[in-house]
Design a protein around this motif. Structure first.
Motif, short mmCIF file in Angstrom:
data_model
loop_
_atom_site.label_atom_id
_atom_site.label_comp_id
_atom_site.label_asym_id
_atom_site.label_seq_id
_atom_site.Cartn_x
_atom_site.Cartn_y
_atom_site.Cartn_z
N VAL A 19 0.87 -1.18 0.00
CA VAL A 19 0.00 0.00 0.00
C VAL A 19 0.90 1.22 0.00
O VAL A 19 1.79 1.37 0.84
CB VAL A 19 -0.95 0.00 1.22
N ILE A 20 0.68 2.09 -0.99
CA ILE A 20 1.48 3.31 -1.15
C ILE A 20 0.70 4.46 -0.53
O ILE A 20 -0.44 4.74 -0.92
CB ILE A 20 1.71 3.60 -2.65
N GLU A 21 1.31 5.13 0.45
CA GLU A 21 0.66 6.30 1.07
C GLU A 21 1.46 7.54 0.69
O GLU A 21 2.65 7.63 0.98
CB GLU A 21 0.61 6.13 2.58
N LEU A 22 0.79 8.47 0.02
CA LEU A 22 1.42 9.73 -0.38
C LEU A 22 1.12 10.82 0.64
O LEU A 22 0.21 10.68 1.46
CB LEU A 22 0.92 10.15 -1.77
N THR A 23 1.87 11.90 0.56
CA THR A 23 1.64 13.03 1.47
C THR A 23 0.63 14.01 0.88
O THR A 23 0.27 14.98 1.53
CB THR A 23 2.96 13.78 1.76
N VAL A 24 0.18 13.75 -0.34
CA VAL A 24 -0.81 14.61 -1.00
C VAL A 24 -2.09 13.81 -1.23
O VAL A 24 -2.08 12.57 -1.27
CB VAL A 24 -0.29 15.15 -2.35
N VAL A 29 -9.59 11.30 -9.57
CA VAL A 29 -8.83 10.63 -10.61
C VAL A 29 -7.63 11.47 -11.03
O VAL A 29 -6.51 10.96 -11.14
CB VAL A 29 -9.74 10.29 -11.82
N ASP A 30 -7.84 12.77 -11.26
CA ASP A 30 -6.73 13.62 -11.70
C ASP A 30 -5.64 13.75 -10.64
O ASP A 30 -4.45 13.70 -10.96
CB ASP A 30 -7.25 15.00 -12.12
N LEU A 31 -6.04 13.90 -9.37
CA LEU A 31 -5.04 13.99 -8.29
C LEU A 31 -4.28 12.68 -8.15
O LEU A 31 -3.06 12.68 -7.96
CB LEU A 31 -5.71 14.35 -6.97
N ALA A 32 -4.99 11.57 -8.25
CA ALA A 32 -4.34 10.26 -8.14
C ALA A 32 -3.36 10.03 -9.28
O ALA A 32 -2.24 9.55 -9.07
CB ALA A 32 -5.39 9.15 -8.10
N ALA A 33 -3.77 10.38 -10.50
CA ALA A 33 -2.89 10.20 -11.66
C ALA A 33 -1.63 11.04 -11.49
O ALA A 33 -0.52 10.55 -11.73
CB ALA A 33 -3.62 10.58 -12.94
N ALA A 34 -1.78 12.29 -11.07
CA ALA A 34 -0.63 13.16 -10.87
C ALA A 34 0.27 12.63 -9.75
O ALA A 34 1.50 12.56 -9.90
CB ALA A 34 -1.08 14.59 -10.56
N GLY A 35 -0.34 12.22 -8.66
CA GLY A 35 0.43 11.73 -7.51
C GLY A 35 1.20 10.46 -7.79
O GLY A 35 2.30 10.26 -7.27
N HIS A 36 0.65 9.60 -8.63
CA HIS A 36 1.30 8.31 -8.91
C HIS A 36 2.01 8.28 -10.26
O HIS A 36 2.56 7.24 -10.65
CB HIS A 36 0.27 7.18 -8.82
N GLY A 37 1.99 9.40 -10.98
CA GLY A 37 2.73 9.48 -12.24
C GLY A 37 2.19 8.57 -13.33
O GLY A 37 2.97 7.99 -14.09
N VAL A 38 0.86 8.44 -13.40
CA VAL A 38 0.23 7.62 -14.43
C VAL A 38 -0.82 8.45 -15.16
O VAL A 38 -1.18 9.54 -14.73
CB VAL A 38 -0.42 6.34 -13.84
N LYS A 39 -1.33 7.91 -16.25
CA LYS A 39 -2.41 8.56 -16.99
C LYS A 39 -3.71 8.39 -16.21
O LYS A 39 -3.90 7.36 -15.53
CB LYS A 39 -2.56 7.94 -18.37
N THR A 128 -7.76 8.59 1.27
CA THR A 128 -7.70 9.61 0.21
C THR A 128 -6.28 9.96 -0.21
O THR A 128 -6.08 10.87 -1.00
CB THR A 128 -8.45 10.88 0.64
N ASN A 129 -5.32 9.22 0.31
CA ASN A 129 -3.92 9.39 -0.12
C ASN A 129 -3.22 8.04 -0.30
O ASN A 129 -2.01 7.98 -0.38
CB ASN A 129 -3.15 10.24 0.91
N ALA A 130 -4.01 6.96 -0.36
CA ALA A 130 -3.43 5.62 -0.41
C ALA A 130 -3.88 4.88 -1.66
O ALA A 130 -5.02 5.04 -2.12
CB ALA A 130 -3.83 4.82 0.83
N ALA A 131 -2.99 4.07 -2.22
CA ALA A 131 -3.29 3.29 -3.42
C ALA A 131 -2.36 2.09 -3.50
O ALA A 131 -1.43 1.95 -2.70
CB ALA A 131 -3.11 4.16 -4.66
N VAL A 132 -2.64 1.23 -4.48
CA VAL A 132 -1.75 0.11 -4.80
C VAL A 132 -1.56 0.10 -6.31
O VAL A 132 -2.35 0.66 -7.06
CB VAL A 132 -2.32 -1.25 -4.32
#
Length: 152
Positions: A19-24, A29-39, A128-132
């Motif tokens: 599980v990846i936890e970001l500080t942002v 969808v747009d925030l997640a894409a920017a935060g994780h460097g994906v489309k 709201t700041n976590a993903a896989v």
């Protein structure tokens, strides 16, 4: 708590997935894409939908929209999204962190075929700041999801 339930899910079923936890915030969808460097289309958004008395989750690519005609053909009813308050109560995850992992109770999960072209997608992970990062096939396998075609 919600992120913890997702971490426990992966510890039990797929310990190789972190599980990846970001500080942002990655709540959209747009925030997640920017935060994780994906489309944006590589974000696997999870929609919580009421089908009569049943709650189901539908994971689809981030830029997909439900197609009412396809949805009705699949489920014999129109999609009815859960309200803001219902989402957390029914899934255990906050809006912006909803995912098919670590749910508060078992829910039927569907994956839309819009996810299939991608080798890797990025669904939320209970916060709201976590993903896989996961392949669509593995996400479907781990959640016992059925593949469907309900998006435009």
């Amino acid at each position: 708590m919600s992120i913890q339930s997702v971490k426990a899910f992966f510890a039990a079923k797929a310990p190789d997935i972190e599980v990846i936890e970001l500080t942002v915030s990655t709540a959209t969808v747009d925030l997640a894409a920017a935060g994780h460097g994906v489309k944006p289309e590589q974000i696997a958004k999870t929609l919580a939908i009421r089908l009569g008395e049943e709650i189901v989750l539908v994971a689809a690519k981030g830029t997909a929209r439900l197609d009412n005609k396809k949805f009705k053909a699949q489920f014999a009813t129109k999609p009815r999204m859960l309200s803001f308050d219902e989402v957390e109560r029914e899934t255990g995850h906050p809006v912006g962190g909803v995912c098919p992992f670590g749910l508060v109770r078992p829910l039927k999960v569907y994956c839309d075929i819009s996810l299939q072209p991608y080798d890797e997608v990025v669904p939320a992970a209970g916060g709201t700041n976590a993903a896989v990062r996961i392949s669509p096939a593995r996400m479907a396998e781990l959640t016992d999801a059925q593949w469907i075609d309900v998006c435009e």
